[in-house]
Scaffold this active site. Structure first.
Site, PDB file in Angstrom:
ATOM      1  N   CYS A 117       0.869  -1.163  -0.083  1.00 34.79           N
ATOM      2  CA  CYS A 117      -0.022   0.037   0.129  1.00 34.79           C
ATOM      3  C   CYS A 117       1.030   1.269   0.193  1.00 34.79           C
ATOM      4  O   CYS A 117       0.690   2.315  -0.780  1.00 34.79           O
ATOM      5  CB  CYS A 117      -0.914  -0.112   1.057  1.00 34.79           C
ATOM      6  SG  CYS A 117      -2.297  -1.063   1.117  1.00 34.79           S
ATOM      7  N   CYS A 199      -8.259  -2.998  -4.030  1.00 35.11           N
ATOM      8  CA  CYS A 199      -7.487  -3.439  -5.056  1.00 35.11           C
ATOM      9  C   CYS A 199      -7.895  -4.940  -4.895  1.00 35.11           C
ATOM     10  O   CYS A 199      -8.523  -5.674  -3.819  1.00 35.11           O
ATOM     11  CB  CYS A 199      -6.076  -3.696  -4.697  1.00 35.11           C
ATOM     12  SG  CYS A 199      -5.145  -2.075  -4.845  1.00 35.11           S
ATOM     13  N   CYS A 202      -6.770  -7.711  -2.607  1.00 36.15           N
ATOM     14  CA  CYS A 202      -6.881  -7.627  -1.211  1.00 36.15           C
ATOM     15  C   CYS A 202      -8.524  -7.244  -0.741  1.00 36.15           C
ATOM     16  O   CYS A 202      -8.793  -6.656   0.240  1.00 36.15           O
ATOM     17  CB  CYS A 202      -6.064  -6.537  -0.613  1.00 36.15           C
ATOM     18  SG  CYS A 202      -4.454  -6.833  -0.911  1.00 36.15           S
ATOM     19  N   CYS A 225      -5.304   1.527   4.768  1.00 36.40           N
ATOM     20  CA  CYS A 225      -4.383   1.462   3.807  1.00 36.40           C
ATOM     21  C   CYS A 225      -3.248   2.367   3.713  1.00 36.40           C
ATOM     22  O   CYS A 225      -1.923   2.283   3.177  1.00 36.40           O
ATOM     23  CB  CYS A 225      -4.819   1.647   1.952  1.00 36.40           C
ATOM     24  SG  CYS A 225      -5.586   3.117   1.791  1.00 36.40           S
TER      25      CYS A 225
END
Length: 229
Positions: A117, A199, A202, A225
């Site tokens: 991240c 994303c 994840c 994140c």
């Protein structure tokens, strides 16, 4: 303005604009900061982008293309770029996914999601925000325990910028009502049970009644994140 003045301005506006409609908050920001205002969107905050396009036509919007987004998210970005009144800039990480894999090994997101991240979201955001004085996010107080005290206008001490969260006080019912009334185009993943969209590696869909953020970094202790912490 010097930093102290901006801090005081943000704190006062946070008090004065509490309870105001998000569009009113955004119009105040546009009048106050002009072209030094930017909205950061993951295209999982479609309602905010819709409101901003109506309230502040031509507003700058930055989208962080991590290289791991769902195709549906990229399609949503393209829709808002092409069919609403925003000026969208896509910000890329310094390294492609392949270059990151070569340096850190494949699937860094599984082994060290915080580093992934940092490389693919936080650093690009810093570059994207650099030219601006104030930035807008789609955070809401009910999103996560780490967000219950956010203000509609506040001070981002980490970056030395004014930070606006126009939807801070809105509930999911408020969001849903706005979507229905204004026929907001949503990320198609919503229909597949994705309540919070990040994303692809994840993020998972959530079950009915499950916490909306449960699908982010599922099975880990990670809940943010790093963009807002």
């Amino acid at each position: 303005m010097i930093t102290t003045d901006l801090m005081e301005l943000a704190e006062q506006a946070g008090r004065d604009l509490e309870g105001a409609h998000p569009a009113e908050i955004l119009r105040w920001a546009a009048q106050t900061f002009g072209t030094d205002l930017v909205l950061a969107s993951s295209m999982g905050d479609e309602v905010l982008v819709h409101i901003a396009a109506e309230a502040v036509p031509g507003i700058d919007v930055i989208f962080l293309d991590t290289g791991y987004h769902f195709a549906e998210t990229l399609g949503t970005r393209d829709y808002y770029a092409d069919f609403t009144n925003i000026s969208l800039r896509t910000i890329l990480p310094l390294r492609t996914v392949a270059e990151q894999d070569a340096e850190h090994g494949e699937k860094l997101h599984d082994r060290d999601p915080n580093l992934c991240c940092a490389l693919r979201k936080v650093e690009p955001l810093e570059r994207g925000l650099a030219p601006y004085t104030a930035w807008v996010t789609g955070m809401r107080r009910e999103d996560a325990p780490t967000r219950t005290d956010i203000t509609v206008v506040g001070w981002d001490a980490k970056r030395g910028k004014v930070k606006l969260n126009p939807l801070a006080a809105w509930t999911q019912d408020d969001v849903d009502a706005y979507v229905e009334e204004h026929h907001v185009v949503l990320n198609p993943l919503r229909q597949a049970g994705y309540a919070s969209i990040g994303c692809a590696p994840c993020t998972r869909a959530v079950a009915p009644g499950e916490d909306p953020r449960a699908g982010r970094w599922s099975g880990t202790s990670k809940i943010e994140c790093g963009l807002h912490t």
